[in-house]
Design an enzyme around this catalytic site. Sequence first.
Site, PDB file in Angstrom:
ATOM      1  CB  SER A 282      -8.084   4.041   2.625  1.00  0.00           C
ATOM      2  OG  SER A 282      -7.292   3.341   3.578  1.00  0.00           O
TER       3      SER A 282
ATOM      4  CE  LYS B 183      -3.963   2.051   2.500  1.00  0.00           C
ATOM      5  NZ  LYS B 183      -4.871   1.944   3.656  1.00  0.00           N
TER       6      LYS B 183
ATOM      7  CB  SER C 231      -8.713   1.491   5.694  1.00  0.00           C
ATOM      8  OG  SER C 231      -9.320   2.748   5.549  1.00  0.00           O
TER       9      SER C 231
END
Lengths: 498, 495
Positions: free
Chosen positions: B159, B79, B183
Site C-alpha cells: 500500500s 504516508k 506494504s
Amino acid sequence: MSTYTIHGATGEWEVVIGLEVHAQVTSKAKLFSGAATAFGAEPNTQVSLVDAAMPGMLPVPNRECIRQAVRTGMAIDAQINAWSRFDRKNYFYADLPQGYQISQLYHPLVGEGHLDIVLDEKDPENTTKRIGVERIHVEQDAGKLMHDQHPTMSYVDLNRSGVALMEIVSKPDMRSPAEAGAYVRKLRTILRYVGSCDGNMEEGSMRADVNVSVRRPGEEFGTRTETKNVNSVRFVMATIEYEANRQVELIEDGGKVVQETRLFDPDTGTTRSMRSKEDAHDYRYFPDPDLLPLELDDAFLAACRDSLPELPDAKRLRYENELGVPPYNAAVLTAEVETARWFEKLLTTAAEQQGKAQADVAKQASNWLMSELFGALNKLGKDLSDSPVTPEKGGELLALIGDGTISGSIAKQVLEIMLETGDGAGEIVEREGLKQESDTGAIEAAVDTVLADNPDKVEAYRGGKDRLFGFFVGQTMKAMQGKANPQVVNDILKQKLG
Amino acid sequence: MTEHTEMGVAQIRDGVANGDFTAVEVAEAFNAAVAAASDLNAFIVTTPDSALDAARNVDARRAKGQDIGKMGGVPIGMKDLFATDGTPTTAASHILEGFVPPYESTVSAKLWDAGAGMLGKLNLDQFAMGSSNETSAFGNVVNPWRAKGSDAPLAPGGSSGGSSAAVAARLCPAATGTDTGGSIRQPAAFTGITGIKPTYGRCSRWGVVAFASSLDQPGPMARDTRDCAIMLEAMAGFDPKDSTSLDAPVPEWEAGLNPDLSGKRVGIPREYRMDGMDADVAKSWDDGIAWLKDAGATIVDISLPHTKYALPAYYIIAPAEASSNLARYDGVRYGLRDLPDGAGLQDMYAATRAAGFGKEVKRRIMIGTYVLSAGFYDAYYTQAQKVRQLIADDFAKAWESCDVILAPTCPSAAFPLGDKVSDPLSMYLNDVFAVPASLAGLPAMSVPAGLNRDGLPLGLQIIGKGFDEQGVLNAGLAIEQRAGFTAKPDTWWKA
C-alpha cells in the site's frame, strides 16, 4: 427462610434468578484513557481522543481499575486469573464511538467466587444462603444519547464513554425477589467496604441485568428473559415479581417464554420486550489486537490482598464474638462501612475515656447508637453522615453515663442539646447542672420523705406487692429532679424497705 | 556538486551539518521536484511551507551551534496514514473527507523532533489495503519506472505506493511507510528502493490509522540501507501510549552497520522456491545467495513448512481486525456523513459507509465480519490464529540453523496498472513472500537486486530474528554493495 413460589392455576412454580451487576469502578481516570470520570460534568468535557475513537488512537489499560477489580474478586473469595485478556464486542450504536466495547469474554480477570446473604436479620438462627458468583470482568461503559435537545436530532455525550465497569455475574442461585434484593445489598456493602465502587444506584454507578425463569420445583431450568439496566434494589425485586408472574401466566395459558431482552418500566412496575433472540446482535467477539494479555505478578496480587479492609462478614463476627455486641446490632452496624467506622470511633473514645476495654463498653455503645442516636437523627431527617454529634462526642457522652456522672434519662436530655448545639456532652452537663447526685445523705433524706408521705404503699409493699418498688424509685428520682444515681437510690430503698 | 534531489538522507544531513549547503536549499529543491511530478500522483496533499519551516529551523539551530538532529535538514514524504496535526489525514479514503487531526502521530512527531521536514502526505491504497495503489480514493499512483520500449503505466506497489514512487522519482530522499502484509517491502521492490519493516512494536502505532492492529508496523523507505538505518533510529522507540510498543532501547543501527558477514549463516527457505517461479526472480535470488557467500556468510537450506498457509491465514486475520478497526468510521463524529432525508441512525451508517469506503475496503470488512461471525469464528479466526503460531514456530526453528533468511520480496516485478484490479486473489498472491514475516512479527527488508529482462527493478528480501534489525540491515548492506544497483527511471513525468 420460607420458600417463595408462584401459585399458578395449575400448581406451584419456582423462580430462578441470576443477576449481572454492572458496577462502576472508583477511579479518577477511565479504563483505557486518562480522561476524568466525575459524575455530572458538562456533556463532552471528560472525553479524550481515545474515548472519541479518533483515527489511530490506542487503549492503554489503567492499572488502578484492574487493581480495584482484583480486590473486589478477593473480597468474594474468588479465583483471580493472573492471566486474562480483553476482547472486543462489536456492534454499532451512536453512543459507542469505537464501534466495539472492550470487554472480557473468553478470559475474565476474576473467576468463581461467592457471597453469603442473610434474608432475615431478626432470625435468631441467622441463617445464611450462599450465592455463587460466576465471574467478574472489566469493560468499558458507553456514552449517553440525549433525545430531548433538538426536534429531529439526537445528541451524544461521551463523558461516560470508556469509564471502567466491573460486570459481576452471579450463578442462577436465587429463588425469590427477597434473595435477589439481599444479594444486591450485600454486594453493594462489599463493594463499598473494598472501595472499588461507590454503589450509588441513583447515579448509575451500579445497575443490574435481571435474568428470570420459572420451573416446576425440581425440574430443569426454564427459558429465561433478561431485563436490562435495572437501577435500584426495589426495581430489581419488582422486575422479578412481575416477570415470574408473567411467565407463569404465559405458560399456563399454553404459551412459551421466549429468550429475549426486556426493559423495566418504573412507572408501571412492568417489563416489556426490547428485542428477541432472533434480533440479537452477533457481537463477533475476538481478542483486542491493540492490547496484550493482562498478566499480574505475585507482588501485585499480594499488594491487592494486603490492601483489603476487614470485610463485613468478618467484622460482624468480631463484633459478636469479641466485643459482645448483640447479633442484630452487629448486623445493622456492619451493613454500611460508614456506620461501622462511626461505631468503631465511638467505641474507641468511650473505652479510652473510661479506661476500660472496648469489649466492656461495646454492647452499651451499640445499644445507645441504635436506639438513641439513630432514633434522634431519624426525627431530624438526618443520618450519620450529617450528624451534628461526632463519634468522639458520642463517646464522651457514653463515658459520662458509664462513670455515673449522669443517668440514662439525663443522657437523653444531654443528647438532645448536643444535637441542637453541637456542643460536647461534658460541657453541657456542667453548664446545665445535670450532674448526677450520688451523695448518700441527700438521697437518704429524699427516700425518707417519700416513705413517710406514702405509708399505705409501704404497707402494701411489705405485704408482697413487689411491683411498688418502681413507684418508690420514681418518686425519689422526681424529688431529686432526676439527678440521683439510680443505683444508689435502689440500694437505699431496698435497705429501708427491708 | 550533486543536485540536492540526487542526495540521500545521510548525504543531506551531513552536508547541512558541515555547511556545504543549507536545509532551505534542499527543501526548495525537493519542493520543486514534487511540484513538477503531479503526473505520478504520489502526493495527496503537498506541504511545501511545512518543509521550508522545518528547514529554516534546522539552519537556525546550526547557526547557533546547536545539534540539528539525526534527520537534520532532511525533507521527507509522510504516508497519509500517519495523523499530522493541522494537516488533512485521509488514509486515501473519502470517509475521512475533511478530517484534520488535532494531534500528531508518535512516529511523525519523532521525525520532526529529529530535524526532518514534511514535503507532503503521500498517496496509498485506501486504508493501506491493496498491493498496487489502485484502491486509493484519490486515484492511483503511477510507478516512475516503465518497461523497456513501453509507455504502459505500471503499479508502484502498495500500500505504500506513494512513498515508493516518490523516493524512486527523487521527489523526496526518504518517506515513511507502513507494512501490514508487505506494504513497505513490495512497493520498495517494485520501484528499486530500500525499505524495512522493523520488529512488530519497534515503532509506535499511536496516531497511525489502523488497518490490522496485530500486524501494522511503520518503517522507513529510502534509497539505501544506511538511509533506512538512520531514519529507523529516528522513528523507533517505546511509546507508553501504545500497549504493544516494545519497551526496549533503540540500538544505534547506523553506527552498527557492517557488511562483513563472516560467521553468519543465511537460510534459504525451500518452500519459497515455487513451481513456475519467474525466471528473472529466481536468478536474482541466486545472485543474492552468491553475494552473501561473497560477504563471508554460510548458506544453509532451511524449511518453513507452513508457508503455504500464511496467505490464507493473513487474509482471515487482517480483515477480521480491519472489520472492527474500521467500525469507528460511522459518520457520527468526524469525516464523511451521508444523512439521507428522513434517515435514522442505521440508514446514516449504511449511507455513510457505502459512500465513504472503496470497494476493496468493503470487501475486506465483509470478509472480516464473516470470519468473526457466530458459527464461523472457530473454523476461520481460531484456525488462522493457530496457523499464525505455527508460522512463528517455523521461524523459531529456522533460527536454530541460521541468522537471517534470504528470499525474493515478490513473485514478479511491477505489473501494469489495471492488470490485477479485477482479480483480488491474484493481487493478494503478490504478498505471498512478504506475509509470513508479518504474521511472525519479524523484521524484514527489501533491497534492490537488479533489473529484470524488461528493465524493471527486482527486490530481495532479508528476514531477521525478532529485535535483530541490525542483522537484517547488515545483510542488506552486503547485497547492496555487490548488486551495484544504480539504475534510475527516466524522468518522463517532468513537463
